[in-house]
Design an enzyme around this catalytic site. Structure first.
Site, PDB file in Angstrom:
ATOM      1  N   ASP A  68      27.031 -11.037 -10.447  1.00 54.47           N
ATOM      2  CA  ASP A  68      26.940  -9.956  -9.533  1.00 54.47           C
ATOM      3  C   ASP A  68      27.701  -8.740  -9.793  1.00 54.47           C
ATOM      4  OD1 ASP A  68      26.727  -8.791  -7.090  1.00 54.47           O
ATOM      5  OD2 ASP A  68      27.754  -9.797  -5.841  1.00 54.47           O
TER       6      ASP A  68
ATOM      7  N   GLU B 108      22.066 -10.269 -10.504  1.00 52.61           N
ATOM      8  CA  GLU B 108      21.536  -9.639  -9.293  1.00 52.61           C
ATOM      9  C   GLU B 108      20.988  -8.385  -9.628  1.00 52.61           C
ATOM     10  OE1 GLU B 108      23.618 -10.431  -5.770  1.00 52.61           O
ATOM     11  OE2 GLU B 108      23.434  -8.646  -4.909  1.00 52.61           O
TER      12      GLU B 108
ATOM     13  N   ASP C 222      32.055 -12.152  -4.143  1.00 57.87           N
ATOM     14  CA  ASP C 222      31.093 -11.872  -5.555  1.00 57.87           C
ATOM     15  C   ASP C 222      30.775 -12.977  -6.473  1.00 57.87           C
ATOM     16  OD1 ASP C 222      31.140  -8.566  -5.193  1.00 57.87           O
ATOM     17  OD2 ASP C 222      33.224  -9.231  -4.844  1.00 57.87           O
TER      18      ASP C 222
END
Lengths: 165, 165
Positions: free
Chosen positions: A7, A67, A140
């Site tokens: 992420d 992501e 995260d």
């Protein structure tokens, strides 16, 4: 198979590594790479690059799930997000790790069955799916684990489809 | 002193290296780094990184002037711009080259005296200032040379101010 979920962010990049034999899935490691604010951006990017490269050397994942973001408050924020992503995609390419990208919607859908799930729901489902003793933190890291689960589901689905053909 | 100007982009990054003894300024080299479209972004970033790192090793500039962007057609474009910039700022930080950033307005102002100058005017003024035989091409290389001239002017101004104090 080892899948590394990421992420990306300049201040905080979440990572989550899962291992699967095609039947069971377990978390190998997860956490965050943080870079100090009020520091020249080049130094922050160099730190992010060094820590991610170390992680890639240590575990040699076979695939990465990153992501993907399409929106940002403004162009300046979007450029900063891109700067972090650029360094992450560079490190993965240099390590020869194939990258799949998923939107936040796809990732939430994959772990909770619901594209608009909130952070707590994502953490709880990741805990359940990976049989962790507690919800993975921080957010995260949980999102990064969710990204790797999303990729695992996607490749498993591809294999099932191939098997039927 | 060697100053490397950079006009960052994922598809095309312009570079322009100038040398100055504090009196005269000359162009050492300029050109563009291009990465192929329809290629995975990680590979393109790895190529940009490799070529820029080679340039930095070969010339060891003392400073870099990077064109800064605050606007983009949309968040996706801005993120792509950021991805290229991130890799460029990483390579500069790893090579220990201090970075100054200038907006297109500042750069045009520095070489033409007019912030809204067009590309042809910038090329002509860069040609004149560096006593080149023809206008530097392509645009991105001319813009990179303009960025390095802009940085030279800014540092010279700082030194003049210091001298007066």
């Amino acid at each position: 198979m080892l899948i590394l979920g990421l992420d990306p962010g300049l201040a905080t990049t979440g990572y989550g590594l899962i291992e699967t034999d095609g039947v069971d899935v377990r978390a190998v490691t997860f956490g965050i790479i943080q870079t100090p604010p009020h520091t020249p951006i080049g130094e922050r990017l160099a730190q992010l690059y060094a820590e991610l490269t170390m992680l890639l050397h240590r575990y040699s994942p076979q695939a990465a799930a990153v992501e993907e973001l399409f929106f940002a408050a403004n162009a300046r924020t979007a450029i900063m997000v891109g700067e972090g992503r650029g360094v992450i995609l560079l490190a993965l390419a240099q390590a020869g790790v194939p990258v799949a990208e998923y939107t936040p919607l796809q990732i939430k859908q994959a772990v909770t069955g619901y594209g608009l799930a909130d952070k707590v729901q994502v953490q709880q489902m990741v805990q359940l799916l990976l049989a962790l003793e507690s919800p993975p933190k921080p957010d995260d890291a949980a999102d990064a684990l969710a990204a790797s689960i999303c990729h695992y589901n996607a490749t498993r689905y591809d294999e099932l489809v191939k098997g039927v053909e």
